[in-house]
Design a protein around this motif. Structure first.
Motif, PDB file in Angstrom:
ATOM      1  N   ALA A  41     -12.685  17.229  21.466  1.00  0.00           N
ATOM      2  CA  ALA A  41     -11.366  16.711  21.109  1.00  0.00           C
ATOM      3  C   ALA A  41     -11.441  15.238  20.724  1.00  0.00           C
ATOM      4  O   ALA A  41     -10.778  14.799  19.772  1.00  0.00           O
ATOM      5  N   HIS A  42     -12.244  14.461  21.449  1.00  0.00           N
ATOM      6  CA  HIS A  42     -12.365  13.032  21.175  1.00  0.00           C
ATOM      7  C   HIS A  42     -12.991  12.788  19.802  1.00  0.00           C
ATOM      8  O   HIS A  42     -12.605  11.838  19.099  1.00  0.00           O
ATOM      9  N   ALA A  43     -13.928  13.648  19.401  1.00  0.00           N
ATOM     10  CA  ALA A  43     -14.541  13.511  18.071  1.00  0.00           C
ATOM     11  C   ALA A  43     -13.491  13.698  16.977  1.00  0.00           C
ATOM     12  O   ALA A  43     -13.454  12.941  15.991  1.00  0.00           O
ATOM     13  N   PHE A  44     -12.613  14.673  17.138  1.00  0.00           N
ATOM     14  CA  PHE A  44     -11.525  14.869  16.173  1.00  0.00           C
ATOM     15  C   PHE A  44     -10.543  13.703  16.225  1.00  0.00           C
ATOM     16  O   PHE A  44     -10.026  13.257  15.191  1.00  0.00           O
ATOM     17  N   PHE A  50      -5.419  14.051  14.848  1.00  0.00           N
ATOM     18  CA  PHE A  50      -4.785  14.019  16.155  1.00  0.00           C
ATOM     19  C   PHE A  50      -4.250  15.380  16.597  1.00  0.00           C
ATOM     20  O   PHE A  50      -4.326  15.725  17.777  1.00  0.00           O
ATOM     21  N   PHE A  51      -3.685  16.134  15.653  1.00  0.00           N
ATOM     22  CA  PHE A  51      -3.101  17.420  16.028  1.00  0.00           C
ATOM     23  C   PHE A  51      -4.176  18.374  16.554  1.00  0.00           C
ATOM     24  O   PHE A  51      -4.000  19.004  17.608  1.00  0.00           O
ATOM     25  N   ILE A  52      -5.288  18.489  15.846  1.00  0.00           N
ATOM     26  CA  ILE A  52      -6.376  19.358  16.289  1.00  0.00           C
ATOM     27  C   ILE A  52      -6.902  18.893  17.637  1.00  0.00           C
ATOM     28  O   ILE A  52      -7.177  19.703  18.540  1.00  0.00           O
ATOM     29  N   ALA A  53      -7.035  17.576  17.792  1.00  0.00           N
ATOM     30  CA  ALA A  53      -7.532  17.024  19.061  1.00  0.00           C
ATOM     31  C   ALA A  53      -6.612  17.398  20.211  1.00  0.00           C
ATOM     32  O   ALA A  53      -7.073  17.803  21.294  1.00  0.00           O
ATOM     33  N   ARG A  54      -5.289  17.288  20.018  1.00  0.00           N
ATOM     34  CA  ARG A  54      -4.353  17.615  21.082  1.00  0.00           C
ATOM     35  C   ARG A  54      -4.348  19.111  21.388  1.00  0.00           C
ATOM     36  O   ARG A  54      -4.202  19.517  22.544  1.00  0.00           O
ATOM     37  N   VAL A  55      -4.496  19.932  20.362  1.00  0.00           N
ATOM     38  CA  VAL A  55      -4.554  21.380  20.599  1.00  0.00           C
ATOM     39  C   VAL A  55      -5.750  21.724  21.482  1.00  0.00           C
ATOM     40  O   VAL A  55      -5.640  22.492  22.446  1.00  0.00           O
ATOM     41  N   ILE A  56      -6.901  21.132  21.170  1.00  0.00           N
ATOM     42  CA  ILE A  56      -8.104  21.395  21.972  1.00  0.00           C
ATOM     43  C   ILE A  56      -7.892  20.938  23.407  1.00  0.00           C
ATOM     44  O   ILE A  56      -8.234  21.641  24.368  1.00  0.00           O
ATOM     45  N   GLY A  65      -6.914  23.349  34.269  1.00  0.00           N
ATOM     46  CA  GLY A  65      -5.999  22.614  35.138  1.00  0.00           C
ATOM     47  C   GLY A  65      -6.233  21.120  35.118  1.00  0.00           C
ATOM     48  O   GLY A  65      -5.669  20.388  35.929  1.00  0.00           O
ATOM     49  N   ILE A  66      -7.063  20.660  34.175  1.00  0.00           N
ATOM     50  CA  ILE A  66      -7.395  19.237  34.064  1.00  0.00           C
ATOM     51  C   ILE A  66      -6.918  18.742  32.702  1.00  0.00           C
ATOM     52  O   ILE A  66      -7.267  19.316  31.668  1.00  0.00           O
ATOM     53  N   GLU A  67      -6.110  17.689  32.700  1.00  0.00           N
ATOM     54  CA  GLU A  67      -5.581  17.176  31.442  1.00  0.00           C
ATOM     55  C   GLU A  67      -6.233  15.836  31.099  1.00  0.00           C
ATOM     56  O   GLU A  67      -6.022  14.842  31.792  1.00  0.00           O
ATOM     57  N   ILE A  68      -7.018  15.845  30.046  1.00  0.00           N
ATOM     58  CA  ILE A  68      -7.654  14.612  29.555  1.00  0.00           C
ATOM     59  C   ILE A  68      -7.166  14.381  28.135  1.00  0.00           C
ATOM     60  O   ILE A  68      -7.395  15.217  27.250  1.00  0.00           O
ATOM     61  N   HIS A  69      -6.482  13.276  27.907  1.00  0.00           N
ATOM     62  CA  HIS A  69      -6.020  12.976  26.553  1.00  0.00           C
ATOM     63  C   HIS A  69      -7.233  12.755  25.656  1.00  0.00           C
ATOM     64  O   HIS A  69      -8.202  12.102  26.060  1.00  0.00           O
ATOM     65  N   PRO A  70      -7.203  13.292  24.437  1.00  0.00           N
ATOM     66  CA  PRO A  70      -8.373  13.149  23.548  1.00  0.00           C
ATOM     67  C   PRO A  70      -8.710  11.710  23.191  1.00  0.00           C
ATOM     68  O   PRO A  70      -9.827  11.425  22.750  1.00  0.00           O
TER      69      PRO A  70
END
Length: 220
Positions: A41-44, A50-56, A65-70
């Motif tokens: 996600a960070h690579a995108f 940004f949209f693809i990164a957030r989807v991943i 159950g772990i949320e890491i912002h891209p």
């Protein structure tokens, strides 16, 4: 890529005594899955997709159950133990050899723009349920106790506990990176004990004064 994945799994064996085999770690450790998903996600995100990164990142959140912002920047050998409920914000920066336990939040404090999430330096340990909020820095080899709420910078080689976080160890020996995150001093309990001791001393002084007054009255 495969070397990095092996390095990530080696950290699990170093930190988690329950880990037995590589295949078990590879297939069942949600912390690893979230970190690997975040790298994609960070690579995108860096390519401004940004949209693809957030989807991943959201798919990863659903399964782990772990949320890491891209947008978060995470160093090497990052270990998330169990991980359920961990939240890592967009502008968070995490160094190398950092350990995070379940329920940890590395979040912001409002709608401010720019750098609004914490920076976690190398070798830090964030214990279960700790909340670190705002654009603050957790120093190298620092340790944050379980359930603590940290709103100010934490110096290097420092242990912080409580709500709000209080420094209970600083400039001593380097904090060990182990799993004994429950063995941390309680400054509130220490203060209560100190107050109780003062009360006992005051009661003893009052008793002496009463005894002295009684003797004076008897002599008169």
């Amino acid at each position: 890529m495969f070397k990095r994945m092996k390095e990530d799994m080696d950290v699990v064996f170093e930190q988690d005594p329950a880990a037995r085999k590589y295949i078990e770690v590879f297939l069942t450790y949600s912390g690893l899955h979230s970190i690997w998903s975040h790298r994609i996600a960070h690579a995108f995100y860096k390519k401004k997709l940004f949209f693809i990164a957030r989807v991943i990142s959201q798919v990863s959140r659903f399964f782990t159950g772990i949320e890491i912002h891209p947008g978060a920047i995470i160093g090497r050998r990052f270990f998330i133990d169990h991980g359920m409920g961990v939240v890592i914000g967009e502008t968070c920066e995490i160094g190398d050899n950092v350990t995070v336990f379940q329920g940890v939040t590395l979040g912001g404090t409002g709608n401010e723009k720019g750098k609004r999430h914490p920076t976690i330096k190398d070798n830090a340990l964030i214990s279960t349920g700790a909340k670190i909020l705002g654009s603050i820095t957790i120093g190298e080899s620092a340790k944050v106790g379980g359930g603590s709420v940290v709103l100010k910078d934490v110096p290097d080689h420092t242990t912080v506990v409580g709500i709000p976080g209080r420094v209970v160890k600083q400039n001593g020996e380097k904090v060990r990176r182990d799993l004994d995150h429950h063995k941390i001093p309680d400054p509130v309990a220490d203060r209560c004990q100190h107050l109780q001791q003062e009360i006992d001393e005051l009661r003893a002084e009052i008793a002496k004064l009463k005894e002295g007054n009684s003797n004076v009255d008897n002599s008169l």
